[in-house]
Design a protein around this motif. Sequence first.
Motif, mmCIF file in Angstrom:
data_model
loop_
_atom_site.group_PDB
_atom_site.id
_atom_site.type_symbol
_atom_site.label_atom_id
_atom_site.label_comp_id
_atom_site.label_asym_id
_atom_site.label_seq_id
_atom_site.Cartn_x
_atom_site.Cartn_y
_atom_site.Cartn_z
ATOM 1 N N ASP B 223 0.829 -1.205 0.000
ATOM 2 C CA ASP B 223 0.000 0.000 0.000
ATOM 3 C C ASP B 223 0.867 1.260 0.000
ATOM 4 O O ASP B 223 0.528 2.253 -0.639
ATOM 5 C CB ASP B 223 -0.971 -0.020 1.191
ATOM 6 N N ARG B 224 2.005 1.196 0.730
ATOM 7 C CA ARG B 224 2.935 2.338 0.698
ATOM 8 C C ARG B 224 3.536 2.502 -0.697
ATOM 9 O O ARG B 224 3.774 3.617 -1.160
ATOM 10 C CB ARG B 224 4.040 2.152 1.741
ATOM 11 N N MET B 225 3.797 1.395 -1.351
ATOM 12 C CA MET B 225 4.296 1.430 -2.742
ATOM 13 C C MET B 225 3.242 2.068 -3.649
ATOM 14 O O MET B 225 3.547 2.973 -4.427
ATOM 15 C CB MET B 225 4.583 0.011 -3.250
ATOM 16 N N ASN B 226 2.002 1.571 -3.543
ATOM 17 C CA ASN B 226 0.902 2.081 -4.379
ATOM 18 C C ASN B 226 0.730 3.593 -4.249
ATOM 19 O O ASN B 226 0.305 4.254 -5.190
ATOM 20 C CB ASN B 226 -0.425 1.417 -3.985
ATOM 21 N N ALA B 227 1.046 4.114 -3.052
ATOM 22 C CA ALA B 227 0.817 5.537 -2.784
ATOM 23 C C ALA B 227 1.924 6.440 -3.324
ATOM 24 O O ALA B 227 1.764 7.656 -3.370
ATOM 25 C CB ALA B 227 0.671 5.741 -1.274
ATOM 26 N N ARG B 228 3.039 5.858 -3.745
ATOM 27 C CA ARG B 228 4.155 6.696 -4.227
ATOM 28 C C ARG B 228 3.802 7.341 -5.561
ATOM 29 O O ARG B 228 3.319 6.661 -6.475
ATOM 30 C CB ARG B 228 5.420 5.859 -4.390
ATOM 31 N N PRO B 229 4.106 8.629 -5.725
ATOM 32 C CA PRO B 229 3.754 9.304 -6.986
ATOM 33 C C PRO B 229 4.381 8.634 -8.212
ATOM 34 O O PRO B 229 3.727 8.507 -9.251
ATOM 35 C CB PRO B 229 4.323 10.716 -6.791
#
Lengths: 253, 253
Positions: B223-229
Amino acid sequence: MTLKYYHAEPAANSLKSMIPLKEKGLEFESHYVDLHKFEQHSEWFVKLNPEGQVPVLIHNDQIITQTSVINEYLEDVFPEVPLRPYDPVGKARVRAWNKFVDEHVMNHVSMHGWHRMVGVIARSIDGGEFESLLERIPLPDQRKKWATARSGFSEADLANATDKIIYACAKVETQLGESLWLAGDMFTTADINFYAMCGMMVERMFPELEVAEKYPRLIDWRDRMNARPGVKAALEMPDHTAPGLRTFTGHVR
Amino acid sequence: MTLKYYHAEPAANSLKSMIPLKEKGLEFESHYVDLHKFEQHSEWFVKLNPEGQVPVLIHNDQIITQTSVINEYLEDVFPEVPLRPYDPVGKARVRAWNKFVDEHVMNHVSMHGWHRMVGVIARSIDGGEFESLLERIPLPDQRKKWATARSGFSEADLANATDKIIYACAKVETQLGESLWLAGDMFTTADINFYAMCGMMVERMFPELEVAEKYPRLIDWRDRMNARPGVKAALEMPDHTAPGLRTFTGHVR
């Protein structure tokens, strides 16, 4: 002394990071790990490398494993005698070759080596003892490989491995028609990798492949490798292989 | 414009080098290669990459192939937004993870993806046409993989691949108990590699593995990966996958 190198005989993986150490003229503390006694799976060694595999480099108490990673590390930290070009395109070329050897050469030569050598060791141990040795092997893949080595790899798997070795020799032969060394006109870790994993012993291990006749540039390259002081010094490191087991490097067939 | 990127859909290999391009904010010319039409084996593409595989990066007329090699190249040439630590031990950690994903994860997820997607494509083509498509594939290993995808991979091979994926998820879960990202407290190409090859789609592709229940840190990391611009921007690149073929990424099962 800040560098320690834990290794077995000067062949394959143990040789692959030994050559850069010697080529760079680095002083290091040599720690011999006796594979005959399965020391790589022993408690003290697994504390250094939880995967139970040689070699291991320790530099200022930092543990580095995986030969291709170790060799990049040595370039990063000791660039005075470079075995990797300074320009990024040159680096990419070296890395592509190292990746090819790691993924498409090493395991195939290794299967034949294991079939000949580890098979002999594994079958010389009785069933119960062998089972308890297997249990100590940290990596599931390695555990499977040992079990298979005892019973012997299948003819189909060995033939497939031979196909890959032929493909690699042909690829190297083509490249050496275009450049002096594998990744260009500079001697690099790509040459060291292919040499340690295949080039050094391929003619001896596989006489049926007629390496000298079919891949003359590979033979010329191998002889140039053999003549390098760093390679010579690495090959002169102690070899404790039991004489009947000199099968991996093709000395005994 | 000096950077050109030849790629397919934003998944797996094509995504793996797209994310660094986006994270670094680099301008590049995007060239879509249509895998549905086997463009990666076409004459014009094989001139760029004789191995007939996407993606390909071209920088100042220099051709770089192999995603892990491309990603190191981008670090060497565009270090302003770093995705690899400056210190050699940190670099070694990133490389060890990338090596693990390249050698022990990628092919196993890929086998399941191929089994579902390429199998559908391969079986939709009639025998004669399929044979002539096979002949255009430069790499012998890829040719075998296509032939096998047509007939379907064996249950034993698929089960073995699943075991490797479970091993990888457990290894990642353990690591994420020790550090914020895979190779330490810095977001690196190691995260990008595991994400593109497995982490992004593992929950969707393998509901039977109960990923959310068993590997909660992996899910949090994903989820942290998905949130990266940069990751978002890469995922927003055009996806031309025929709807019935959205099997590789687990959108259709």
